[in-house]
Design an enzyme around this catalytic site. Sequence first.
Site, mmCIF file in Angstrom:
data_model
loop_
_atom_site.group_PDB
_atom_site.id
_atom_site.type_symbol
_atom_site.label_atom_id
_atom_site.label_comp_id
_atom_site.label_asym_id
_atom_site.label_seq_id
_atom_site.Cartn_x
_atom_site.Cartn_y
_atom_site.Cartn_z
ATOM 1 N N LYS A 1 0.993 -1.269 0.007
ATOM 2 C CA LYS A 1 0.076 0.111 0.090
ATOM 3 C C LYS A 1 0.767 1.105 -0.024
ATOM 4 C CE LYS A 1 -1.889 -1.698 3.719
ATOM 5 N NZ LYS A 1 -2.441 -1.896 5.077
ATOM 6 N N ASP B 1 -6.565 0.211 6.925
ATOM 7 C CA ASP B 1 -7.672 -0.704 7.169
ATOM 8 C C ASP B 1 -8.661 -0.663 6.034
ATOM 9 O OD1 ASP B 1 -6.115 -1.033 9.463
ATOM 10 O OD2 ASP B 1 -7.329 0.334 10.631
#
Length: 296
Positions: A222, A255
């Site tokens: 990410k 998340d």
Amino acid sequence: MKPLLVIGDVVTDIVARHRAPLAAQTDTAARISVQPGGSAGNTAAWAVSSGCREVRLLARVGADSADWHRSALTAAGVSAHLVVDQRLSTGVVIALVDSAAERSFVTDGGAAAALCTADWLPGLLAGAGLLHLSGYLFFPPAGRELARLAIHEARAAGVPVCVDPASTGFLTELGTASFWATAADVDLLLPNLAEARLLSGEQDPEAAARALSHRVGTAVVKLGPDGAVAARDGAVIARAPGTAARAVDSTGAGDAFAGGYLTALLAGADQQRALAAGCLAGARAVEVVGGRPERF
């Protein structure tokens, strides 16, 4: 779409957004709010928000705020299996968010750090399409035992396993060897760039993804506003640009990416579309205060 099972932490977030740098030994003005949080709880809520029809969550909270957290998760559409600890209070994270929306955490794991094999419910895996483990589960010894049990049970049931490493600070304290001793058999790893660099020894995002993919089935790194990159068997297989966003708080953005990305996979998306779904959820997350979707 098969259910998603998430195991890990649910905590209370105290989010303090300060425009000026923190001033030592005096006051710094901030806007402060109390939010339901925790990497596992956030991921579960974002998965529902991204379209996952059934999301199950196993976590441990204290009796001091169990009802509040259960209510928040239920409102988010999450099927929450919360073990209520009568001895320890719910974990608390102070998120210090600067003027660039970047956050630093001060963490008290509380009851979340006591999640253990005794809390395991075999029926949680029934019919599941994916098992997602929050990296915070890997730092206390009891959590690592539960992670190993859950991975073993998922393997026996033919359910793929995903892990988000969660924290460079705690990873450094634990040691990468201990992390890999528990995570060796996972199918999917979702580190951010700092975690990927720590776990792979590579600085370049694609090089890190390629190196990590030799140890797990698929590695997705990410990259925040720069998107994400996925690798498998030592080769990059997909890239996605970041989604434009007006950032106010980056708490929970990783998340949210996990929730969006995993939901897309469960819906049958290929890696390119799944990365894009993760980036979209991450962009939505930085536009709200706290780690959960705003409407929840």
